[in-house]
Design an enzyme around this catalytic site. Structure first.
Site, PDB file in Angstrom:
ATOM      1  CB  CYS A 146      65.489  58.616  72.098  1.00 42.03           C
ATOM      2  SG  CYS A 146      67.026  58.820  71.225  1.00 42.03           S
ATOM      3  CD  GLU A 197      71.423  74.379  80.310  1.00 45.63           C
ATOM      4  OE1 GLU A 197      71.091  73.300  79.829  1.00 45.63           O
ATOM      5  OE2 GLU A 197      71.362  74.618  81.530  1.00 45.63           O
ATOM      6  CE  LYS A 235      63.745  69.213  82.550  1.00 48.84           C
ATOM      7  NZ  LYS A 235      64.575  70.282  83.122  1.00 48.84           N
ATOM      8  NE  ARG A 241      62.598  60.132  77.057  1.00 44.29           N
ATOM      9  CZ  ARG A 241      62.823  59.620  78.250  1.00 44.29           C
ATOM     10  NH1 ARG A 241      62.113  60.012  79.269  1.00 44.29           N
ATOM     11  NH2 ARG A 241      63.749  58.720  78.427  1.00 44.29           N
ATOM     12  CD1 TRP A 250      69.744  65.091  72.320  1.00 47.03           C
ATOM     13  CD2 TRP A 250      71.028  63.287  72.710  1.00 47.03           C
ATOM     14  NE1 TRP A 250      70.950  65.525  72.800  1.00 47.03           N
ATOM     15  CE2 TRP A 250      71.760  64.444  73.043  1.00 47.03           C
ATOM     16  CE3 TRP A 250      71.642  62.046  72.863  1.00 47.03           C
ATOM     17  CZ2 TRP A 250      73.066  64.392  73.530  1.00 47.03           C
ATOM     18  CZ3 TRP A 250      72.938  61.996  73.349  1.00 47.03           C
ATOM     19  CH2 TRP A 250      73.635  63.158  73.679  1.00 47.03           C
ATOM     20  CE  LYS A 309      70.362  76.125  83.783  1.00 50.25           C
ATOM     21  NZ  LYS A 309      70.287  75.239  84.888  1.00 50.25           N
ATOM     22  CG  HIS A 356      96.120  80.121  91.504  1.00 46.00           C
ATOM     23  ND1 HIS A 356      97.378  80.249  92.032  1.00 46.00           N
ATOM     24  CD2 HIS A 356      95.255  80.501  92.484  1.00 46.00           C
ATOM     25  CE1 HIS A 356      97.282  80.665  93.291  1.00 46.00           C
ATOM     26  NE2 HIS A 356      95.996  80.831  93.584  1.00 46.00           N
ATOM     27  CG  ASN A 397      65.925  56.187  75.172  1.00 46.83           C
ATOM     28  OD1 ASN A 397      67.014  56.695  74.947  1.00 46.83           O
ATOM     29  ND2 ASN A 397      65.204  56.443  76.251  1.00 46.83           N
ATOM     30  N   GLY A 398      68.736  54.616  73.742  1.00 49.78           N
ATOM     31  CA  GLY A 398      69.907  54.004  74.380  1.00 49.78           C
ATOM     32  C   GLY A 398      71.043  53.859  73.389  1.00 49.78           C
ATOM     33  CD  GLU A 455      72.547  75.709  87.634  1.00 52.13           C
ATOM     34  OE1 GLU A 455      73.390  74.831  87.412  1.00 52.13           O
ATOM     35  OE2 GLU A 455      71.415  75.702  87.136  1.00 52.13           O
TER      36      GLU A 455
HETATM   37  C1  F6R Z   1      71.122  71.950  82.952  1.00 47.62           C
HETATM   38  C2  F6R Z   1      70.452  70.705  83.188  1.00 47.62           C
HETATM   39  C3  F6R Z   1      71.260  69.463  83.218  1.00 47.62           C
HETATM   40  C4  F6R Z   1      70.675  68.464  84.218  1.00 47.62           C
HETATM   41  C5  F6R Z   1      71.423  67.135  84.129  1.00 47.62           C
HETATM   42  C6  F6R Z   1      70.944  66.130  85.151  1.00 47.62           C
HETATM   43  O1  F6R Z   1      70.238  73.028  82.981  1.00 47.62           O
HETATM   44  O2  F6R Z   1      69.258  70.666  83.327  1.00 47.62           O
HETATM   45  O3  F6R Z   1      72.592  69.724  83.483  1.00 47.62           O
HETATM   46  O4  F6R Z   1      70.762  68.989  85.494  1.00 47.62           O
HETATM   47  O5  F6R Z   1      71.274  66.601  82.849  1.00 47.62           O
HETATM   48  O6  F6R Z   1      69.589  65.869  84.980  1.00 47.62           O
HETATM   49  P1  F6R Z   1      68.715  65.243  86.152  1.00 47.62           P
HETATM   50  O7  F6R Z   1      68.613  66.262  87.225  1.00 47.62           O
HETATM   51  O8  F6R Z   1      67.399  64.939  85.508  1.00 47.62           O
HETATM   52  O9  F6R Z   1      69.444  64.015  86.615  1.00 47.62           O
END
Ligand code: F6R
Length: 606
Positions: free
Chosen positions: A2, A485, A601, A27, A74, A482, A501, A98-99, A478
């Site tokens: 948010c 998501e 983000k 956000r 969000w 990617k 396994h 926010n929260g 990773e």
């Molecule tokens: C995936 C992604 C998230 C962040 C995670 C932690 O592409 O970006 O998994 O890595 O939310 O965020 P930070 O690094 O800001 O603590």
């Protein structure tokens, strides 16, 4: 999650609030809203969906008022619709939040018994009614103080009052909040990014504090309502960096920018004159550290996992890795000789922050690896290693991942050298290899065309797997993260040796499987695991590095070859085609790449 903005000015604020909300959409972007005060009335407009939709609303276009608050949401409590969108208002008070308020059900019961009527399903609305209730008998400072004391959970708040034409209240516990100072106007924002286009003078609220934002000054209070003084910080102005140039998406630019961002990191940390690493201000005696714990979430957790391999390879430290949301609630054995390293792009992730807070409260040594140096995590840690990769806008982390890995690798080399686990000549050779890395990443980016073609197959798949061993295992995780998501295709990352396994049962005819098999110690083993999935019908995309011998395997569907370097650094190169694969799969599906569904983000709720 948010985004919050508040502006108290001597000119109309709605257009500026809308512009700031656009910046804050990273956000949260499932709904948006704005409230202004004009002629003694609170006007509120809200919508589900994006800020663009809010902006086009004729009520917003004609909205008057020189003081106002705005929000991008969000969703936590309640569906992402216009009723649950913020601000939430009574006749007297309007609130953006926010929260999460953990005791909202109890508080709501109490308020309903007192005759308050609720409109939304949100936890936020209890704050509106609590303040309204307290204002019946008390002044503003006491009403705010009392309200905040009764809330359990985390919050950053922006509050507007019908009877206070020159006041926005901001309050913080657990979620970040900043105050900005302008000419004849002052601001509130959930981070400095939202405020940067208006001012470079910022004050961050700390937990428990609240503030009164007036047009010509700002007052700060501690949780007891006592006035306090706070520092004003000056931020560097780097607005240009937020531009996506000719790129369609920030993510595409951020992937392609990686040679430059790595160069920036290398410039900051490599001391060419002394053949050393510029971490000279390390605040602890090296012999006081015998183990290290790396903590993060999501992609940042993957960089921690990657670092475990490097620390074990290059130092004699005991290494453990933890997901922040798990670490913070476990019965941890805190050890004085352990170094706790917190990795976070935003520096605001609630779980990572809470894990850091826990370590600090237990008197532990804390270090953070962050991108945003003004962030809460950076400010709370004893020692900060910035990754210097510039603002990252795409919700899916790309350049920050490489940046985090670079700093963690550099830290492992430095500690290896200081502890005498690593010989100076090997250390110097590894520094040389690091200097070549941006160039190798640049060349590896040329796999772009091939990956574009390959991505069509992933688009049609029900699911996919990413396999790797050793240094390639965290990268497989990773790559899978990617892809899922961004393209919403189910993807599993697995250690290649674990397939038999259980997960091998998932493989069926035509399923795309990415196998990371660089020419390292694990190569032959991984190639055998690859054959096992090919034998069960998988369509294998092999990602390996340049070598003189041909790949000793058959029936591989596609091969992508990255550049060669020393084994430690191959994970950087293997990451590139995986980022591109996720990008092109999502692009072909027409999804919103910079803002994937259900995500945000900066994850400032737990
Ligand atoms: C995936 C992604 C998230 C962040 C995670 C932690 O592409 O970006 O998994 O890595 O939310 O965020 P930070 O690094 O800001 O603590």
């Amino acid at each position: 999650m948010c985004g919050i903005i508040g502006i108290n000015s001597n000119k109309s604020v709605s257009a500026t609030i809308i512009n700031s909300l656009k910046k804050l959409e990273y956000r949260g972007y499932d709904s948006a809203g704005i409230a202004t005060l004009s002629e003694g009335l609170i006007n509120e407009v809200k919508t589900e969906g994006r800020v663009d939709k809010l902006e086009k609303n004729s009520l917003v276009q004609n909205m008057e008022g020189k003081i106002g608050i705005g929000h991008v949401r969000w969703a936590t409590h309640g569906l992402p619709n216009s009723i649950n969108a913020h601000p939430h208002s009574s006749q007297n008070v309007s609130v953006v939040h926010n929260g999460i308020i953990e005791n909202s059900t109890l508080l709501k019961k109490f308020l309903v018994e007192k005759g308050h009527k609720f409109k939304s399903q949100t936890d936020t609305e209890v704050i509106v009614h609590l303040i309204t209730e307290h204002l019946r008998t008390q002044n503003i400072v006491n009403s705010i103080k009392k309200t905040l004391k009764s809330l359990h959970g985390s919050f950053a708040l922006g509050i507007l009052f019908k009877d206070q034409p020159d006041l926005i209240v901001g309050a913080r516990r657990g979620s970040p909040l900043a105050v900005g100072y302008g000419p004849n106007e002052n601001y509130l924002g959930s981070d400095s990014y939202a405020l940067k286009s208006m001012t470079n003078k910022i004050t961050y609220l700390d937990d428990g504090e609240f503030c009164f934002i007036k047009k010509d000054h700002v007052e700060f209070f501690d949780e007891e309502g006592t006035k306090i003084n706070k520092k004003v910080l000056e931020l560097s102005s780097d607005e240009k960096k937020y531009d996506k140039g000719d790129y369609k998406h920030f993510m595409a630019k951020e992937i392609d920018d990686q040679p430059i961002t790595l160069k920036n990191g290398i410039k900051e940390y490599l001391d060419n004159t002394n053949n050393d690493i510029n971490i000279y201000n390390f605040p602890w005696k090296i012999n006081d550290i015998s183990s290290i714990t790396l903590i993060g979430c999501g992609t940042a957790y993957h960089s921690c996992l990657m670092a475990k391999y490097w620390f074990e390879e290059l130092t004699s430290l005991d290494v453990s890795v933890d997901i922040a949301s798990e670490f913070r609630y476990r019965k941890n054995r805190f050890k004085k000789e352990n170094l706790y390293v917190f990795v976070s792009q935003s520096g605001e992730t609630a779980d990572t922050y809470a894990a850091l807070d826990l370590c600090k409260n237990n008197g532990m040594k804390t270090c953070s690896v962050v991108n945003v140096i003004e962030s809460s995590i950076a400010r709370k840690s004893e020692f900060v290693l910035p990754i210097h990769c510039g603002t990252e806008i795409g919700v899916a982390s790309t350049k920050a991942f490489l940046g985090q890995m670079l700093i963690l690798y550099i830290l492992s080399l430095k500690l290896g050298l200081l502890r005498k686990d690593l010989k100076k000549e090997i250390f110097i050779q590894k520094l040389k290899d690091i200097k070549d890395l941006p160039n190798l990443v640049e060349k590896t980016l040329l796999t772009d065309n091939k990956i574009q073609t390959i991505s069509s197959t992933f688009n049609k798949a029900k699911g996919s797997m990413f396999l790797g061993r050793g240094f390639s295992y965290p990268i497989a995780l990773e790559g899978a993260l990617k892809l899922k998501e961004l393209s919403y295709i189910h993807a599993e990352g697995y250690p290649a040796g674990e397939m038999k396994h259980g997960p091998l049962a998932l493989i069926e005819e035509g399923m795309p499987v990415v196998v990371l098999a660089p020419r390292d110690n694990y190569y032959k083993k991984t190639i055998s695991n690859m054959q096992e999935v090919i034998a069960r019908g998988a369509k294998v995309l092999l990602i390996t590095n340049k070598s003189n011998d041909n790949v000793i395997s058959e029936n591989i569907w596609e091969t992508v070859v990255v550049e060669s370097t020393n084994e430690d650094l191959l994970p950087f190169l293997l990451t590139i085609p995986l980022q591109k694969l996720a990008y092109y799969s999502a692009l072909k599906k027409g999804f919103d790449i910079d803002k994937p569904r259900n995500l945000a983000k900066s994850v400032t709720v737990e």
